[in-house]
Design an enzyme around this catalytic site. Structure first.
Site, short mmCIF file in Angstrom:
data_model
loop_
_atom_site.label_atom_id
_atom_site.label_comp_id
_atom_site.label_asym_id
_atom_site.label_seq_id
_atom_site.Cartn_x
_atom_site.Cartn_y
_atom_site.Cartn_z
CE LYS A 46 -3.52 -2.15 3.01
NZ LYS A 46 -2.75 -3.36 3.45
CG ASP A 103 6.79 2.43 -0.31
OD1 ASP A 103 7.48 1.61 -0.96
OD2 ASP A 103 6.20 2.12 0.74
CG ASP A 106 14.91 -1.08 3.86
OD1 ASP A 106 15.97 -0.49 4.07
OD2 ASP A 106 14.31 -1.74 4.73
CG PHE A 155 11.13 2.68 10.27
CD1 PHE A 155 11.23 1.52 9.51
CD2 PHE A 155 9.87 3.19 10.54
CE1 PHE A 155 10.09 0.87 9.04
CE2 PHE A 155 8.72 2.56 10.07
CZ PHE A 155 8.84 1.39 9.32
CB VAL A 156 11.13 7.59 6.84
CG1 VAL A 156 12.52 8.15 7.09
CG2 VAL A 156 11.12 6.69 5.60
NE ARG A 168 -0.55 2.16 5.05
CZ ARG A 168 0.45 1.37 4.68
NH1 ARG A 168 1.42 1.85 3.94
NH2 ARG A 168 0.48 0.11 5.05
P1 IMP Z 1 12.65 -4.14 0.82
O1 IMP Z 1 13.29 -3.19 -0.16
O2 IMP Z 1 12.27 -5.47 0.24
O3 IMP Z 1 13.45 -4.28 2.07
O4 IMP Z 1 11.26 -3.59 1.33
C1 IMP Z 1 10.76 -2.41 0.95
C2 IMP Z 1 9.43 -2.24 1.63
O5 IMP Z 1 9.57 -2.23 3.06
C3 IMP Z 1 8.90 -0.88 1.25
O6 IMP Z 1 8.10 -0.95 0.09
C4 IMP Z 1 8.16 -0.46 2.48
O7 IMP Z 1 6.82 -0.92 2.42
C5 IMP Z 1 8.89 -1.13 3.63
N1 IMP Z 1 9.88 -0.21 4.25
C6 IMP Z 1 11.22 -0.23 4.14
N2 IMP Z 1 11.80 0.76 4.82
C7 IMP Z 1 10.78 1.45 5.38
C8 IMP Z 1 10.73 2.65 6.21
O8 IMP Z 1 11.74 3.29 6.59
N3 IMP Z 1 9.48 3.04 6.59
C9 IMP Z 1 8.35 2.41 6.21
N4 IMP Z 1 8.35 1.31 5.42
C10 IMP Z 1 9.55 0.84 5.01
MG MG Z 2 6.15 -1.05 -0.38
#
Ligand code: IMP
Ligand code: MG
Length: 178
Positions: A46, A103, A106, A155-156, A168
């Site tokens: 989302k 969004d 990470d 963490f944001v 959100r």
């Molecule tokens: P990754 O790149 O597979 O680790 O995961 C990315 C997803 O984790 C993003 O699409 C977000 O939904 C969530 N995420 C990663 N870092 C943050 C953060 O700092 N705040 C909020 N959600 C995050």
């Molecule tokens: Mg996401």
């Protein structure tokens, strides 16, 4: 959590105004790049829904929208795949130039799995635009084609991004203090 709701988000990392400007630039760039092409903007639910909403309104070319929702099992015991599609796209993407609207990148694990799934469906082309990039935590080598803001390892929340489903609706990106 409700008691500390405001205290947890005091530190604004990226202001509403800075987001607005960057999103407008990105929209202009995409409008030029994709003029005359069938475009499908795909948002991973989302977290990216607000970014998608604002980005598409900064584009002045015809485009369609679609949504995918996934569930990740990284580090889990699942033997079949690491990403499960909870809600799939409604479009046949072989007819479109697909732009994935994210969004935040990470670790990169979710998006790299989504890209594998998408590529098997033969889109005319595939690009990634992300609002935020947190390169310090990357596990899978993955770069967005367009990244609006690079942020440090915090963490944001806000502008679509959540902590436990909340925050959100903040209009800016804030550093979250647990
Ligand atoms: P990754 O790149 O597979 O680790 O995961 C990315 C997803 O984790 C993003 O699409 C977000 O939904 C969530 N995420 C990663 N870092 C943050 C953060 O700092 N705040 C909020 N959600 C995050
Ligand atoms: Mg996401």
């Amino acid at each position: 959590m409700e008691n500390n709701y405001q205290e947890a988000v005091k530190c604004v990392l990226i202001s509403e105004e800075d987001i607005r400007k960057a999103v407008k630039n990105a929209g202009n760039q995409l409008s030029q790049e994709y003029a005359g092409k069938p475009v499908l903007l795909v948002s991973i639910l989302k977290g990216a829904f607000i970014f998608l909403g604002d980005l598409c309104r900064c584009m002045d070319i015809p485009c369609r929208l679609d949504f995918m929702e996934t569930k990740s099992y990284f580090g889990g015991t699942e033997s079949t795949g690491t990403v499960e599609i909870i809600k799939d796209l409604n479009h046949d993407i072989s007819k479109y130039h697909v732009i994935i609207v994210e969004d935040i990148i990470d670790t990169g694990r979710t998006l790299s799995e989504v890209i594998k799934i998408m590529k098997k469906r033969n889109p005319l082309s595939l690009k990634i635009i992300t609002l935020l990039d947190k390169p310090a935590r990357r596990i899978v080598k993955l770069d967005a084609d367009i990244s609006l803001f690079t942020i440090p390892d915090h963490f944001v929340v806000g502008y679509g991004l959540d902590y436990n489903g909340y925050y959100r609706n903040l209009p800016y990106i804030a550093e979250f203090k647990e």
